[in-house]
Each structure stands twice: as C-alpha cells, then as structure tokens.
Design an enzyme around this catalytic site. Sequence first.
Site, short mmCIF file in Angstrom:
data_model
loop_
_atom_site.label_atom_id
_atom_site.label_comp_id
_atom_site.label_asym_id
_atom_site.label_seq_id
_atom_site.Cartn_x
_atom_site.Cartn_y
_atom_site.Cartn_z
N LYS A 35 0.84 -1.19 0.00
CA LYS A 35 0.00 0.00 0.00
C LYS A 35 0.88 1.25 0.00
O LYS A 35 2.04 1.13 0.36
CB LYS A 35 -0.92 0.00 1.22
CG LYS A 35 -0.14 0.01 2.56
CD LYS A 35 -0.87 0.74 3.64
CE LYS A 35 -0.42 2.15 3.75
NZ LYS A 35 0.33 2.47 4.95
N HIS A 65 -1.73 -5.01 5.54
CA HIS A 65 -1.26 -5.94 6.57
C HIS A 65 -2.25 -6.07 7.73
O HIS A 65 -2.17 -7.03 8.49
CB HIS A 65 0.16 -5.59 7.05
CG HIS A 65 0.26 -4.48 8.03
ND1 HIS A 65 0.27 -3.17 7.67
CD2 HIS A 65 0.34 -4.49 9.38
CE1 HIS A 65 0.38 -2.42 8.75
NE2 HIS A 65 0.42 -3.19 9.81
N GLU A 90 -1.65 5.80 17.59
CA GLU A 90 -0.22 5.46 17.74
C GLU A 90 0.47 6.52 18.58
O GLU A 90 0.08 7.69 18.58
CB GLU A 90 0.45 5.42 16.37
CG GLU A 90 -0.12 4.36 15.45
CD GLU A 90 0.64 4.32 14.14
OE1 GLU A 90 1.56 3.52 14.03
OE2 GLU A 90 0.31 5.11 13.24
N ASP A 117 -2.52 7.19 4.59
CA ASP A 117 -1.64 6.19 5.21
C ASP A 117 -2.44 5.15 5.99
O ASP A 117 -2.07 3.98 6.01
CB ASP A 117 -0.65 6.92 6.14
CG ASP A 117 0.38 5.98 6.74
OD1 ASP A 117 0.97 5.20 5.97
OD2 ASP A 117 0.60 6.00 7.97
N HIS A 168 -6.23 0.57 6.01
CA HIS A 168 -6.40 -0.26 7.22
C HIS A 168 -7.76 -0.06 7.90
O HIS A 168 -8.45 -1.02 8.22
CB HIS A 168 -5.30 0.05 8.24
CG HIS A 168 -3.91 -0.09 7.71
ND1 HIS A 168 -3.56 -1.03 6.78
CD2 HIS A 168 -2.76 0.60 7.97
CE1 HIS A 168 -2.26 -0.92 6.50
NE2 HIS A 168 -1.77 0.07 7.21
N LYS A 208 -1.10 9.88 14.79
CA LYS A 208 0.25 9.65 15.34
C LYS A 208 0.38 10.52 16.60
O LYS A 208 -0.29 11.53 16.75
CB LYS A 208 1.31 10.07 14.33
CG LYS A 208 1.21 9.33 13.02
CD LYS A 208 2.41 8.43 12.81
CE LYS A 208 2.34 7.68 11.51
NZ LYS A 208 2.50 6.22 11.69
#
Length: 480
Positions: A144, A174, A212, A231, A236, A336
């Site tokens: 990706k 993933h 995160e 991202d 995801h 993040k």
Amino acid sequence: MSLHSNTESTVVIIGATGDLTRRLLFPAIYRLYALHEWPDANIIGYAVEDWSRDKFLQHLEDNLRQFEHDFDPKVWTELAARIDYRQGDLTKDSLAKLSPKISPSTLFYLALPPQLFGDAAQGLGEAGLSTESKSGYRRLVVEKPFGWDFASAKALRERIHDYWSEEQVYRIDHFLGKETSQNLLVFRFANRFLEPVWNAAHVSQVQITVGETLGVEGRWQYYDKAGALRDMIQNHLMQLFTLTAMDAPATWDAEVLREHKVEVLRAVRGIPPEALSDYACRGQYTKGTIGDKAVPGYLDETGIPKDSTTETFAAIKLYIDNWRWQGVPFYLRSGKRLAARFSEIAVELKDVPTGLFGKPLSNWIVFRMWPDQCIDVVAWAKDPGLQLNTRKIVLATPYEKTDEPDYTAYEQLLLEALKGDRGYFLRFDEVEESWRILTPVLEAWKSGSPAPYGAGSQGPDEQNRLMIHGHSWRTIGGRD
Ligand code: BG6
C-alpha cells in the site's frame, strides 16, 4: 552460489535493501523458517545497490540480530543458504536476467516506494516474467498505498493489468493479517447470539480507532506526501470497517468474501462537501509529552517542511445506506503521537428502553487489537450492597495463547500469498470504492490546514464535531 535445484517456488523481493524488507519481511521469513512453517521456497533479493550476496546476507543478519530476541545462528545459516542477491533496476533488460534464477512458480514482492509500483509491474511484464506456464504461477504482491487518489489508483491498475491479470495481483493490507481482523469474522459468524443485535435496530454507533504514539520515524519523505487519511484510513481502517459491517458470506471463497466486503463500500453514502467538517476532521501534532518523554511537534521533525499542512490525525464519519445499517454512524479515526498506542473496534448497543435504573444504560462490544488482543463486553451489573444500584463491569476475554507462537501479520500474509489465498488481499474494486468515498475529503483538504493537537493528547477537539447528539469519542488508552 547455486540455489537448491527443484525448489517448488521462488520469492523475489524487489527493493530488497529497503526499510520494509529489513524491518518486516525478513523478520517474518526468519520466524516462519525457525518455526518450520516456511515452504520450500528460495528467496532472491533484488535492488539497485551494487552489493555482493555476502554483503546482503550480512545486512540481513545484522538486522535480524537487532530485531529478533531469539536469533539463532544455526537457523540463520540454514535460511541464508536459500537466499541470493541480484543487482538491477526496473528495466526489462535488467529484470530479464532473473529469468534463469527463478522457479516456474514465483512470487514477486514489490517492497518499493509507491511511485515505482507501475514501473516494476511493467518491467517484469515486458521481461516476460508475468507469463504463467502449466507448471507454475506468477504472482505480484503490491504494498500500500495503491494509488494516491481515485484517478491514480485506476491508472496504476490499468498499467499493471497490461501485463498481469487481476488473479495474479495480491494487494497487501497488513491489517488483514492481524489476529483481531480475522477474529472479527470468526466471532461474528461462528456465534449465533451476535447476529440478532448486529444491525441498526440495536446498534447506536461504531467507533474504530487506531491510535499510535509513534511519530513519523524517519519516513518523512513518504509520510509528508501521504498524511493520515491516505496512510491509515483509506486502507487499514476501511478494511476494519468492512469486516465489521459486512454480511455473512456463504463460503470462504476469496471472491465471495471480497464481494461481500465491497458491497459495504458501495453502499456508503457520499460525504457531503458542503458539510465536510461534520464528517471529516484533520489534525497535526505539536510538541508534547508521550509517557514522560518530551517529543517535538510535526513541523520540527527532521525533513518536514516548516509550512507542511499534512495531517497526522484524521477522523471521518460514514453512513451505510443498506437495510442492516441505515442511520448508524461509523466513526473512524487514526493518528500519530496520541496519548497511547491503542486500537479497537467498538460497537455500542442502544440504551435499554426503560428508565428502570434512573439513567441511560448501553453496552459496548469491543474488539481490541492493542494493547492486548481481547474482546470486551461492557455491561451493567448490580452494585453490591443494600440498594438496587447499577455499576459498569467489563467482561474481558483475552484470546491470545501464551503457550503458542504469535504470528505477525506479515508472516500470515506471506504464507497466504504463497498458497494463493486471495481472500487475504484486496481486490481492485475495494481499493477503488475506498478512494471514491474519500474523494470529497481529499479535495477539501487541498486547502486550509489541520487543527493542532498536543503530542500525547486525545487528538484535536475538532473531532467532536463529527459526533451526533448523544455520542462522544471513547478514551484513547481507556477500557470502558
Ligand atoms: C503502516 C503505516 O501501514 O501501518 C504506518 O504506514 C503505521 O504509518 C503502521 O505506523 C501501523 O501498523 P501496526 O501494525 O504497527 O499497527
């Protein structure tokens, strides 16, 4: 060196000297090998660096020693005998030199910056390496992000499809290799008690959070162009969303499964550009503290332009216009440098209909991915004592087994790609629909700037605008 003859298959990692190979792919291959799960497959690292095979092996070994606590030199020596290195670029002449080295069944893994996916797929195709014979397969694993927006994803698909059929292309996300993603399907479809409440009649909201504490960690060249929406959300979180909302497939056939997932995406209502701030929110972290460590703001990170308007936090609200989910908001967010590393899919059931206990009472069913893999049901029970009072309890069900090896997403997905199970990978229409849904947000965010939030916080206050009456964000790092 001469690789084992009559080997069943070959894995060629294109971009073998890069970060993904070092941090994720080789640790996964090593662990599978150590656990005797690695199939009869040799590995060729391919990259532009003019390295010898010995230098490549040393590079891999140094990294494994750093990342693998249980590094075993004996296992490594055996595995290393299956690894070769070839220097080359993405032109057809260079790639064609791989031809005598590979097996009839070969998987090409593009561990490259996204802007090179098209060149690599074309180079391999022109070199004749995508052509399958009766004695084997040719597969292309693409990382990706697949495209940068709706139009570029389509263009990339067309370029790849000049040489590779859809069946040969394995688009990785993933998160599909993570235990909790797979458990969502098992828990939802192996238990009868969930299905009757898994719909708009009983669910009031769904919140999907992937938080995160990490910052950009040296990936600024990629990240500053991508941002949190591209991202994390586009791939995801959209995958977690479809697994949560999809109907039960009748069989575990890859096409049936993916058809059910894409149906959810097709039914997502368009985000209205005129009310965008009620549907999407972006933020960028400023300096702050994570745990007890002071960390710089995004604009002070190495390499980031001082006037960057890239979002490091993104949240969106989606509605699905189908019978099951009509009117239920799905809130998705990721960022993040938040208060905690914390990922969960949380489904809230509506309040019980009567005010018997003097306050609104709802339940949450939570699939947590981090900090622990767990299913929590937040419920109400009697508060012990003389009064008939309620108290909140958490029925927690960890499902990790401490006595068995833990497989990472990359281990699972590498094996599935070698086995040819496409159910673990994205079909193009899933990617396409996801870009379609996000297009109004991408367009709107071409101007203006993200809201600031302090590193170590819950994210920008502006995210609260997404919440409809009576809803509020769950606490990042909380439990109930
Ligand atoms: C990657 C993103 O796809 O997923 C990273 O590019 C992110 O920015 C990572 O940190 C998160 O994955 P995981 O498995 O560490 O939760």
